[in-house]
Design a protein around this motif. Structure first.
Motif, PDB file in Angstrom:
ATOM      1  N   ASP A 127       0.738  -1.267  -0.119  1.00  0.00           N
ATOM      2  CA  ASP A 127      -0.019  -0.035   0.093  1.00  0.00           C
ATOM      3  C   ASP A 127       1.090   1.199  -0.097  1.00  0.00           C
ATOM      4  OD1 ASP A 127      -2.472  -1.293  -0.041  1.00  0.00           O
ATOM      5  OD2 ASP A 127      -2.598  -1.409   2.132  1.00  0.00           O
ATOM      6  N   ALA A 128       2.039   1.190   0.743  1.00  0.00           N
ATOM      7  CA  ALA A 128       2.848   2.293   0.667  1.00  0.00           C
ATOM      8  C   ALA A 128       3.844   2.512  -0.533  1.00  0.00           C
ATOM      9  CB  ALA A 128       3.885   2.530   1.996  1.00  0.00           C
ATOM     10  N   ASP A 129       3.691   1.542  -1.748  1.00  0.00           N
ATOM     11  CA  ASP A 129       4.401   1.340  -2.742  1.00  0.00           C
ATOM     12  C   ASP A 129       5.820   1.151  -2.386  1.00  0.00           C
ATOM     13  OD1 ASP A 129       4.317   1.914  -5.641  1.00  0.00           O
ATOM     14  OD2 ASP A 129       5.607   3.958  -5.500  1.00  0.00           O
ATOM     15  N   LYS A 130       6.001   0.398  -1.381  1.00  0.00           N
ATOM     16  CA  LYS A 130       7.418  -0.297  -1.168  1.00  0.00           C
ATOM     17  C   LYS A 130       7.288  -1.733  -1.652  1.00  0.00           C
ATOM     18  CE  LYS A 130       9.868  -2.125   2.667  1.00  0.00           C
ATOM     19  NZ  LYS A 130       9.905  -2.541   4.174  1.00  0.00           N
ATOM     20  N   VAL A 131       8.383  -1.933  -2.357  1.00  0.00           N
ATOM     21  CA  VAL A 131       8.608  -3.016  -3.019  1.00  0.00           C
ATOM     22  C   VAL A 131       8.966  -4.099  -2.283  1.00  0.00           C
ATOM     23  CG1 VAL A 131      10.323  -4.501  -4.719  1.00  0.00           C
ATOM     24  CG2 VAL A 131       9.986  -1.964  -5.086  1.00  0.00           C
ATOM     25  N   VAL A 132       8.075  -5.244  -2.320  1.00  0.00           N
ATOM     26  CA  VAL A 132       7.821  -6.447  -1.509  1.00  0.00           C
ATOM     27  C   VAL A 132       8.197  -7.784  -2.212  1.00  0.00           C
ATOM     28  CG1 VAL A 132       6.385  -5.582   0.255  1.00  0.00           C
ATOM     29  CG2 VAL A 132       5.726  -6.870  -1.732  1.00  0.00           C
ATOM     30  N   GLY A 133       8.130  -7.570  -3.495  1.00  0.00           N
ATOM     31  CA  GLY A 133       8.654  -8.883  -4.457  1.00  0.00           C
ATOM     32  C   GLY A 133       9.254  -8.366  -5.694  1.00  0.00           C
ATOM     33  N   PHE A 134       9.960  -9.204  -6.360  1.00  0.00           N
ATOM     34  CA  PHE A 134      10.686  -8.975  -7.604  1.00  0.00           C
ATOM     35  C   PHE A 134      11.036 -10.102  -8.386  1.00  0.00           C
ATOM     36  CE2 PHE A 134      14.621  -8.172 -10.104  1.00  0.00           C
ATOM     37  CZ  PHE A 134      14.130  -7.379 -11.120  1.00  0.00           C
ATOM     38  N   ASN A 135      10.951 -10.360  -9.634  1.00  0.00           N
ATOM     39  CA  ASN A 135      11.304 -11.277 -10.418  1.00  0.00           C
ATOM     40  C   ASN A 135      12.103 -10.680 -11.648  1.00  0.00           C
ATOM     41  OD1 ASN A 135      10.404 -14.966 -10.715  1.00  0.00           O
ATOM     42  ND2 ASN A 135      11.975 -13.680 -12.299  1.00  0.00           N
ATOM     43  N   GLN A 192       2.004 -15.624  -6.732  1.00  0.00           N
ATOM     44  CA  GLN A 192       1.606 -14.569  -7.425  1.00  0.00           C
ATOM     45  C   GLN A 192       2.544 -14.064  -8.528  1.00  0.00           C
ATOM     46  OE1 GLN A 192       0.053 -11.388  -4.866  1.00  0.00           O
ATOM     47  NE2 GLN A 192      -0.211  -9.818  -6.575  1.00  0.00           N
ATOM     48  N   ILE A 193       3.923 -13.802  -7.916  1.00  0.00           N
ATOM     49  CA  ILE A 193       4.802 -13.597  -9.125  1.00  0.00           C
ATOM     50  C   ILE A 193       5.109 -14.325 -10.134  1.00  0.00           C
ATOM     51  CG2 ILE A 193       7.354 -13.247  -9.286  1.00  0.00           C
ATOM     52  CD1 ILE A 193       7.517 -12.076  -6.451  1.00  0.00           C
ATOM     53  N   LYS A 194       5.061 -15.848  -9.859  1.00  0.00           N
ATOM     54  CA  LYS A 194       5.240 -16.548 -11.229  1.00  0.00           C
ATOM     55  C   LYS A 194       4.053 -16.481 -11.844  1.00  0.00           C
ATOM     56  CE  LYS A 194       9.188 -17.786 -10.015  1.00  0.00           C
ATOM     57  NZ  LYS A 194      10.591 -17.241 -10.887  1.00  0.00           N
ATOM     58  N   ARG A 195       2.560 -16.098 -11.513  1.00  0.00           N
ATOM     59  CA  ARG A 195       1.447 -16.445 -12.212  1.00  0.00           C
ATOM     60  C   ARG A 195       1.687 -15.116 -13.134  1.00  0.00           C
ATOM     61  NH1 ARG A 195      -1.444 -18.343  -7.735  1.00  0.00           N
ATOM     62  NH2 ARG A 195      -1.559 -16.286  -6.877  1.00  0.00           N
ATOM     63  N   THR A 196       2.199 -14.017 -12.719  1.00  0.00           N
ATOM     64  CA  THR A 196       2.270 -12.887 -13.541  1.00  0.00           C
ATOM     65  C   THR A 196       3.348 -13.224 -14.638  1.00  0.00           C
ATOM     66  OG1 THR A 196       1.588 -11.149 -11.609  1.00  0.00           O
ATOM     67  CG2 THR A 196       2.678 -10.500 -13.435  1.00  0.00           C
ATOM     68  N   LEU A 197       4.438 -13.674 -14.237  1.00  0.00           N
ATOM     69  CA  LEU A 197       5.423 -13.756 -15.096  1.00  0.00           C
ATOM     70  C   LEU A 197       5.073 -14.650 -16.426  1.00  0.00           C
ATOM     71  CD1 LEU A 197       8.940 -13.533 -15.473  1.00  0.00           C
ATOM     72  CD2 LEU A 197       8.830 -16.143 -14.160  1.00  0.00           C
ATOM     73  N   ILE A 198       4.568 -15.742 -16.305  1.00  0.00           N
ATOM     74  CA  ILE A 198       3.945 -16.372 -17.349  1.00  0.00           C
ATOM     75  C   ILE A 198       3.151 -16.048 -18.439  1.00  0.00           C
ATOM     76  CG2 ILE A 198       4.579 -18.597 -16.122  1.00  0.00           C
ATOM     77  CD1 ILE A 198       1.703 -19.290 -15.682  1.00  0.00           C
ATOM     78  N   ALA A 244      11.832 -10.524   3.228  1.00  0.00           N
ATOM     79  CA  ALA A 244      11.551 -11.602   4.219  1.00  0.00           C
ATOM     80  C   ALA A 244      10.597 -11.585   5.133  1.00  0.00           C
ATOM     81  CB  ALA A 244      12.904 -11.368   5.222  1.00  0.00           C
ATOM     82  N   ASN A 245       9.945 -10.436   5.440  1.00  0.00           N
ATOM     83  CA  ASN A 245       8.813 -10.368   6.403  1.00  0.00           C
ATOM     84  C   ASN A 245       7.472 -10.726   5.617  1.00  0.00           C
ATOM     85  OD1 ASN A 245       9.085  -8.060   4.551  1.00  0.00           O
ATOM     86  ND2 ASN A 245       7.840  -6.926   6.312  1.00  0.00           N
ATOM     87  N   MET A 246       7.498 -11.061   4.365  1.00  0.00           N
ATOM     88  CA  MET A 246       6.367 -11.421   3.452  1.00  0.00           C
ATOM     89  C   MET A 246       6.232 -12.784   3.046  1.00  0.00           C
ATOM     90  SD  MET A 246       4.509  -8.534   3.560  1.00  0.00           S
ATOM     91  CE  MET A 246       3.439  -8.655   2.256  1.00  0.00           C
ATOM     92  N   ARG A 247       7.165 -13.360   3.341  1.00  0.00           N
ATOM     93  CA  ARG A 247       7.349 -14.780   2.725  1.00  0.00           C
ATOM     94  C   ARG A 247       6.238 -15.517   3.476  1.00  0.00           C
ATOM     95  NH1 ARG A 247      14.037 -15.103   3.041  1.00  0.00           N
ATOM     96  NH2 ARG A 247      14.071 -13.641   1.376  1.00  0.00           N
ATOM     97  N   GLY A 248       5.865 -16.782   2.627  1.00  0.00           N
ATOM     98  CA  GLY A 248       4.705 -17.541   3.417  1.00  0.00           C
ATOM     99  C   GLY A 248       3.413 -17.158   3.258  1.00  0.00           C
ATOM    100  N   GLN A 249       3.266 -15.990   2.182  1.00  0.00           N
ATOM    101  CA  GLN A 249       1.871 -15.529   2.190  1.00  0.00           C
ATOM    102  C   GLN A 249       1.559 -15.669   0.645  1.00  0.00           C
ATOM    103  OE1 GLN A 249       1.287 -11.683   4.019  1.00  0.00           O
ATOM    104  NE2 GLN A 249       3.219 -11.961   5.332  1.00  0.00           N
ATOM    105  N   GLN A 289      14.894 -23.433  -2.740  1.00  0.00           N
ATOM    106  CA  GLN A 289      13.759 -22.806  -2.429  1.00  0.00           C
ATOM    107  C   GLN A 289      12.777 -22.525  -3.481  1.00  0.00           C
ATOM    108  OE1 GLN A 289      14.117 -19.275  -0.116  1.00  0.00           O
ATOM    109  NE2 GLN A 289      11.907 -18.957   0.098  1.00  0.00           N
ATOM    110  N   ALA A 290      13.650 -21.981  -4.604  1.00  0.00           N
ATOM    111  CA  ALA A 290      12.733 -21.747  -5.779  1.00  0.00           C
ATOM    112  C   ALA A 290      12.298 -22.940  -6.593  1.00  0.00           C
ATOM    113  CB  ALA A 290      13.622 -20.682  -6.767  1.00  0.00           C
TER     114      ALA A 290
END
Length: 339
Positions: free
Chosen positions: A51-59, A95-101, A85-90, A115-116
């Motif tokens: 919500d704060a426009d902070k990057v929490v995931g990247f591929n 979501q990233i991989k669905r967007t990627l494909i 790190a504080n957003m893992r397991g959610q 892990q990947a």
């Protein structure tokens, strides 16, 4: 908290680099890896922000050109997959991989972490079984190393008894610069039809990836006949280790491949060990015949396609150690550690 994907803008570069803190040399690679490639206009990585426009995931993605028996196909390399790190397991990874494909017909990832690999397997990515590591060791400090030496000599003897090649009439030299664009592009043009699916190894691509790497230095082992470039291995020497990272030449030519490998062995006879990885069965056999052995460990190569007839698109790839981002990161790490 809502998480949403956003398109890449320059203002996201620093937050992404901060997210990739485990790769301290990433700031030195960013512009070259993503903005100065021959295909930079297609750079559109997957970015998740809160919500704060902070990057929490990247591929990250590396757009490339690829061919199947010489015909262009739509492919992307996946790289630099990371979730805060504080957003893992959610579920952010999925979501990233669905967007990627959705970005290309075929997405590939090479040198995948433990892990990947679990995330990719659960989401229907296919792990190829065709890529193997190869090693040649010239020193022994333990019974295990001595056993590898015995295995190497056994491979040399077997290769000599079942010799699959003759001494081709080649002039082989080692260069610090790529041969000219005309020679490289002609060789790629006449050889690309012999491969199933492969990265387009044009002069533009090889020049960007190896000759202009901001941290690493590569050497080019070239085989010539009557002034015509017939084949080339691209190698990198660092701290006593030689790594064979790429091959350009005929898909099927035992004489050529063995001559190039033999030149590497002789030219870097001071190297304590030589390593490579490839999916090419013929090149793999040539390595064994020249005294290499195949360790149990294997690099992970995954493919995800949204095309029908998945079996056709997921296998029969010509892969070398230099493909994707794994080698460019390893090369940067070696050089960065020496600074």
């Amino acid at each position: 908290m809502s998480i949403r994907p956003v398109n890449y803008e320059a203002r996201y570069q620093q937050p992404i680099v901060a997210l990739l803190e485990s790769v301290p040399y990433k700031p030195l690679l960013w512009k070259w890896q993503f903005e100065e490639t021959p295909y930079a206009e297609r750079f559109n990585p997957v970015i998740l922000v809160d919500d704060a426009d902070k990057v929490v995931g990247f591929n990250g993605i590396m757009p490339i050109e690829a061919t199947e028996f010489g015909v262009p196909i739509d492919v992307l390399w996946s790289c630099d997959f990371h979730v805060s790190a504080n957003m893992r397991g959610q579920g952010l990874g999925k979501q990233i991989k669905r967007t990627l494909i959705e970005q290309a017909d075929i997405i590939m990832s090479f040198g995948v972490s433990d892990q990947a690999s679990h995330v990719l397997a659960k989401m229907g990515w296919h792990q190829s079984e065709s890529v193997y590591n190869f090693r040649l060791i010239r020193e022994w400090h333990s019974p295990r190393m001595l056993a590898f030496q015995v295995l190497q000599w056994a491979n040399v003897i077997r290769g000599a008894l079942c010799r699959r090649s003759h001494s081709g009439d080649y002039r082989i030299d080692v260069r610090s610069q790529l041969p000219g664009k005309k020679a490289i592009d002609y060789l790629w043009t006449v050889s690309k039809g012999g491969f199933g699916k492969t990265i387009a190894r044009t002069h533009e691509y090889l020049d960007w990836k190896y000759q202009n790497h901001p941290l690493a230095q590569y050497a080019f082992v070239c085989a010539w006949r009557d002034g015509i470039l017939l084949g080339m291995l691209i190698v990198r020497y660092s701290r006593g280790s030689l790594r064979i990272v790429d091959y350009l030449g005929a898909a099927r030519d035992v004489d050529l491949k063995r001559a190039l490998i033999r030149k590497c062995r002789y030219q870097w006879r001071h190297a304590r060990h030589i390593t490579t990885a490839t999916s090419d069965e013929e090149l793999g056999q040539c390595l064994l015949d020249e005294g290499f052995f195949r360790p149990r460990s294997r690099p992970r190569f995954f493919v995800r396609t949204r095309l029908k007839d998945k079996a056709r698109w997921e296998d029969n790839w010509f892969i070398m150690a230099g493909d994707s981002d794994g080698e460019l990161l390893l090369a940067a790490q070696d050089q960065y550690s020496a600074l």
